[in-house]
Write an enzyme that holds these catalytic residues in place. Structure first.
Site, PDB file in Angstrom:
ATOM      1  N   SER A 102      -9.305   2.303   4.329  1.00  0.00           N
ATOM      2  CA  SER A 102      -8.415   2.948   3.379  1.00  0.00           C
ATOM      3  C   SER A 102      -7.666   1.971   2.464  1.00  0.00           C
ATOM      4  CB  SER A 102      -7.398   3.795   4.142  1.00  0.00           C
ATOM      5  OG  SER A 102      -6.566   3.007   4.980  1.00  0.00           O
ATOM      6  N   LYS A 112       0.846  -1.200   0.000  1.00  0.00           N
ATOM      7  CA  LYS A 112       0.000   0.000   0.000  1.00  0.00           C
ATOM      8  C   LYS A 112       0.885   1.255   0.000  1.00  0.00           C
ATOM      9  CE  LYS A 112      -3.828   1.746   2.903  1.00  0.00           C
ATOM     10  NZ  LYS A 112      -4.572   1.444   4.152  1.00  0.00           N
ATOM     11  N   SER A 149      -9.626  -0.309   8.227  1.00  0.00           N
ATOM     12  CA  SER A 149      -9.076  -0.111   6.882  1.00  0.00           C
ATOM     13  C   SER A 149      -8.628  -1.379   6.173  1.00  0.00           C
ATOM     14  CB  SER A 149      -7.916   0.886   6.930  1.00  0.00           C
ATOM     15  OG  SER A 149      -8.408   2.194   7.117  1.00  0.00           O
TER      16      SER A 149
END
Length: 472
Positions: free
Chosen positions: A160, A85, A184
């Site tokens: 997220s 990520k 997330s």
């Protein structure tokens, strides 16, 4: 979960790929090339991977194949394609966190989770998208653009770790790295119909060398790194790879991944309507998971964990008040319009507390943790909704402040868990219409093994299939 195709290596699990590469039945280059080809095919419609590392990945695959031929000791993910990520440091890549102003923040060394992937032999094929400052359950930003859900653009991919969930759901990489402060990992897994693990804080080391200061206290207590994957077995493999020690993180704990055996039959508490406002499809998923566990020999009862609403409220009181001091100024200065609007609605959700009131929240937290641990003596496994609602509409948090408040209310079962520091696995249970649905499996601290074992029972009976090709 994508149906495995023998002739399409991108659809194979990490467990299958690692075993076949080690046995020289396939090469890492073949696996990585298949993943890169998959990116080329499906990523234009999804924008899940915002930095493709093709040359670097193929070079790493060739090195992995050479290591196999030499008889070298192999890590658990040797030669397996994975993603990371964009909010963690990876040497030579920008740690953008979805923010235009950070597009040139190039990491000079790997964060612990990236370093551990490499030590395990994994090949990183790309970097996945996140909302600006990783602060929404919707993944788009002014720097990298919008990420879409493979189930259809009408649905959020979550956030997220929306890019991570979207990518792994569509067959890009066998395991995706994510992180979870307020859902997330778990919410994107739920929204995209895949599995996701939020480990116990202290299980997987975390540190960004590019950071100019250490994380605020609530992040130290609640924010974790973890895997998303198309199978629970791959979560287990990802956890083993990620959880290796790194002394840069002072909160990492040397706790065995396998705990002591539980007395059987293992007690399971299911809570189909913990807040009374759950959608019928959500409650049905909890009942279904409970029935499957009962059929497998677990002692299942419908009952609520103690002080659940207090735990969820505690997350907001602690996190939002710390955001007012730390994150809010940065978002207002560098964030995009959507992140600023989301922040304003989020900050308005919880009352502003003074220092004494914040300290009282920490005292309250200890009492709730104690109550949960006593509850877990009878019910080592708890099945909760991920959200009170099916996955939200795309950008639903931009509609008005009353809608955002309703979204925050819906996420209370998601937020209670990090407030108390317990591990949780999200696992799909099926499809409601044309939308994925799943449940959250919670266990005691450092008992990820218990979460994963129960989630595997549910997974074995579920029929969820992620679309082979992204839907409009």
């Amino acid at each position: 979960m994508v149906t495995r195709r023998d002739d399409e290596l991108w659809s194979w699990s990490a467990v299958e790929l690692a075993r076949a590469i080690a046995a020289r039945a396939i090469s890492s280059r073949q696996a990585v090339k298949s993943s890169l080809d998959r990116i080329a095919k499906v990523n234009p419609a999804l924008n899940a991977v915002v930095e493709v590392l093709a040359d670097e990945a193929l070079a790493a695959a060739d090195a992995a194949d050479a290591a196999v031929k030499s008889g070298a000791e192999l890590g658990p993910l040797h030669g397996v394609p994975v993603t990371t990520k964009v909010n963690v440091d990876q040497r030579g890549c920008a740690t953008t966190n979805g923010v235009v102003a950070f597009r040139d923040v190039i990491a000079t060394e790997d964060s612990p989770v990236v370093a551990n992937f490499r030590k395990a032999g994994a090949v990183i094929v790309g970097r996945t998208n996140t909302p600006a400052f990783s602060h929404r359950w919707f993944t788009n930003n002014d720097l990298h653009g919008a990420t879409y859900n493979p189930w259809g653009k009408r649905l959020t991919p979550g956030g997220s770790s929306g890019g991570a969930a979207s990518s792994v759901a569509a067959g890009i990489g066998a395991i995706a790295h994510g992180n979870d402060f307020g859902g997330s990992i778990r919410y994107p897994a739920y929204a995209c119909g895949v599995a996701g693990l939020r480990p116990t804080p202290g299980r997987i080391p975390s540190f960004n060398p590019s950071a100019t200061s250490d994380r605020p206290i609530t992040a130290q207590m609640m924010s974790v790194q973890g895997p998303l994957a198309r199978s629970v077995a791959d979560l287990r493999l990802g956890l083993a790879a990620m959880a290796q020690p790194d002394m840069r993180d002072g909160t990492w704990m040397p706790v065995s991944l396998q705990g002591t055996a539980l007395k059987r039959p293992i007690g399971v508490a299911i809570a189909p309507r913990p807040f009374g406002d759950e959608a019928p499809e959500v409650s049905a998923a909890i009942h279904t998971a409970g029935r499957w566990l009962a059929e497998a020999g677990f002692a299942v009862e419908e009952t609520l964990p103690p002080r659940l609403a207090e735990a969820a409220d505690l997350w907001h009181r602690l996190v939002i008040n710390e955001e007012r001091r730390t994150l809010a100024p940065a978002i207002r200065k560098f964030g995009d319009a959507k992140s600023r609007y989301n922040l304003d609605c989020h900050v308005a959700y919880a009352p502003e507390l003074d220092g004494d009131q914040v300290l009282a929240c920490f005292e309250q937290r200890l009492a709730i943790v104690r109550a949960w641990q006593l509850f877990q003596e009878r019910y080592p496994i708890l099945i909760l909704p991920v959200s009170a609602q099916l996955p939200f509409r795309y950008d639903q948090d931009q509609e008005d402040d009353t809608v955002v408040r309703a979204l925050l209310d819906a996420q209370r079962p998601l937020l209670a868990v990090p407030a108390l520091g317990f591990p949780s696995v999200v696992v799909p249970t099926g499809i409601a219409g044309d939308t994925p649905v799943g449940v959250q499996v919670v266990a005691g601290r450092f008992r990820e093994d218990v979460c994963l074992a129960a989630a595997e029972v549910i997974e074995a009976r579920a029929s969820t299939l992620t679309p082979i090709d992204p839907r409009d």
